[in-house]
Design an enzyme around this catalytic site. Sequence first.
Site, PDB file in Angstrom:
ATOM      1  N   ARG A   8       0.839  -1.202   0.000  1.00 39.57           N
ATOM      2  CA  ARG A   8       0.000   0.000   0.000  1.00 39.57           C
ATOM      3  C   ARG A   8       0.875   1.253   0.000  1.00 39.57           C
ATOM      4  NH1 ARG A   8      -0.722   4.790   2.446  1.00 39.57           N
ATOM      5  NH2 ARG A   8      -0.495   3.834   4.517  1.00 39.57           N
ATOM      6  N   GLU A   9       1.534   1.551   1.122  1.00 41.65           N
ATOM      7  CA  GLU A   9       2.447   2.702   1.156  1.00 41.65           C
ATOM      8  C   GLU A   9       3.537   2.551   0.108  1.00 41.65           C
ATOM      9  OE1 GLU A   9       3.775   6.199   1.898  1.00 41.65           O
ATOM     10  OE2 GLU A   9       2.525   5.559   3.585  1.00 41.65           O
ATOM     11  N   HIS A  68      -6.631  -0.521   3.230  1.00 41.80           N
ATOM     12  CA  HIS A  68      -6.658   0.924   3.472  1.00 41.80           C
ATOM     13  C   HIS A  68      -7.977   1.488   2.960  1.00 41.80           C
ATOM     14  CE1 HIS A  68      -4.460   4.983   3.090  1.00 41.80           C
ATOM     15  NE2 HIS A  68      -4.281   4.596   4.324  1.00 41.80           N
ATOM     16  N   ARG A 128      -8.676  -0.155  12.356  1.00 39.38           N
ATOM     17  CA  ARG A 128      -7.574   0.717  12.762  1.00 39.38           C
ATOM     18  C   ARG A 128      -7.940   2.120  12.296  1.00 39.38           C
ATOM     19  NH1 ARG A 128      -2.427   0.567   9.104  1.00 39.38           N
ATOM     20  NH2 ARG A 128      -3.862   1.820   7.860  1.00 39.38           N
ATOM     21  N   THR A 162       3.096  12.092   9.312  1.00 37.77           N
ATOM     22  CA  THR A 162       2.854  12.079   7.867  1.00 37.77           C
ATOM     23  C   THR A 162       3.921  12.814   7.079  1.00 37.77           C
ATOM     24  OG1 THR A 162       0.479  11.865   8.287  1.00 37.77           O
ATOM     25  CG2 THR A 162       1.134  12.644   6.098  1.00 37.77           C
ATOM     26  N   HIS A 188       3.241   5.106  12.442  1.00 36.21           N
ATOM     27  CA  HIS A 188       3.493   5.160  10.998  1.00 36.21           C
ATOM     28  C   HIS A 188       4.393   6.367  10.761  1.00 36.21           C
ATOM     29  CE1 HIS A 188       2.354   4.454   6.722  1.00 36.21           C
ATOM     30  NE2 HIS A 188       2.519   5.767   6.620  1.00 36.21           N
ATOM     31  N   HIS A 190       7.123   8.547   8.610  1.00 31.03           N
ATOM     32  CA  HIS A 190       7.767   8.870   7.336  1.00 31.03           C
ATOM     33  C   HIS A 190       9.201   9.329   7.578  1.00 31.03           C
ATOM     34  CE1 HIS A 190       4.758   8.462   4.087  1.00 31.03           C
ATOM     35  NE2 HIS A 190       3.945   8.375   5.129  1.00 31.03           N
ATOM     36  N   HIS A 282      40.520  -2.875   9.281  1.00 27.27           N
ATOM     37  CA  HIS A 282      39.198  -3.475   9.496  1.00 27.27           C
ATOM     38  C   HIS A 282      39.211  -4.939   9.073  1.00 27.27           C
ATOM     39  CE1 HIS A 282      36.429   0.214   9.963  1.00 27.27           C
ATOM     40  NE2 HIS A 282      37.677   0.610  10.175  1.00 27.27           N
TER      41      HIS A 282
END
EC number: 2.3.3.14
Length: 361
Positions: A8-9, A68, A128, A162, A188, A190, A282
């Site tokens: 979805r996202e 959604h 939700r 958001t 959620h 971003h 390293h």
Amino acid sequence: MVLDSTLREGEQTPGVNYTPEQRLEIAIALDEVGVDFIEIGHPAVSEDVFRGMKLIAEQGLNVELLAHSRALIEDIDYVLKTGVDWVGIFFCLSEACLRKRFRITLDHALEKISRAIEYAKDHGLKVRFTPEDTTRTEWANLKRAIRLAKELKVDRISVADTTGSTHPLRFYTLVKKIVNFGIPVNVHCHNDLGLALANAIMGIEAGATLVDATVNGLGERAGIVDLAQIITVLYYHYGIKKYRLDLLYRVSNLVSEITGISPQPNYPIVGENAFTHKAGLHVSAVLKDPRFYEFLPAEVFGRERTIYVDRYAGKDTIRYYLEKFGIRDHGIVTSLLRKVKSSREPFTWEKLLEEARRVKE
């Protein structure tokens, strides 16, 4: 717990549009990783998205499936037709949104949300609710919405950063206040300021019990929390060992192949260079014990450790490759290292083997 929203996202990433078959393939891979929820799409977007979602719902996967939805009855009807058990209803309640986007009052917005939630509940869906742009919404508005959600027996509240711009300490404070209402909380986050993972961790510390993520951090603009990173944080810092870390690289590659979008080489866990060692000091340390420069071994993630060869190499780098080639003449190490250090180009193992044979002769 983890909710994966790659379907979805992730599909809101410019250039990403899954076929129904691709959607199913990704869902099966995520189920194998062991995520708790998959947000499989927004069925009102298109017939193609709807078909893919229905295909997933028919598979009988172990994972919880969520669709959604806007706070619209017609959207929820689409969700019901997919056969999923969960709906994620969202609506922005900030004064700016109410005035400029929707041109409605808060009371009107809450009535709209109430109708949608009641309709979903009456039709057997778990709900939700996300007050979109939670972190920039006035607390008075949020408080009314969360109280309403509690009255309507909403199953989860999602706190959405958001615009990906909230400071982690402020995010912690907000999530803590919302957790105190007694409804299970998702976060959620971003990544517009590179704070998504930090905010997700602060959300967990504040009492959130579920984090949204996507494979390779896909999503609108700068994306959201990366799935491999949050699962590894849960494993490494919280002792949560129910997820298949050894499949994270594979699912990353699958999504990269389908979307045509690969993580940056230095991307944590799944990037090409995430377990590549270059500097001679390293390499020397890692060959003795990988824990000197790896917090977890590459093998935990189904990956192989890589030793990179260029002018930063040391003698142990050369010895490592000579042994891999089955060349036991360590007398050529200094000469071969001199050749490597005099070159401006990196040495592939094929080039190094060719040079080793030449020096040996």
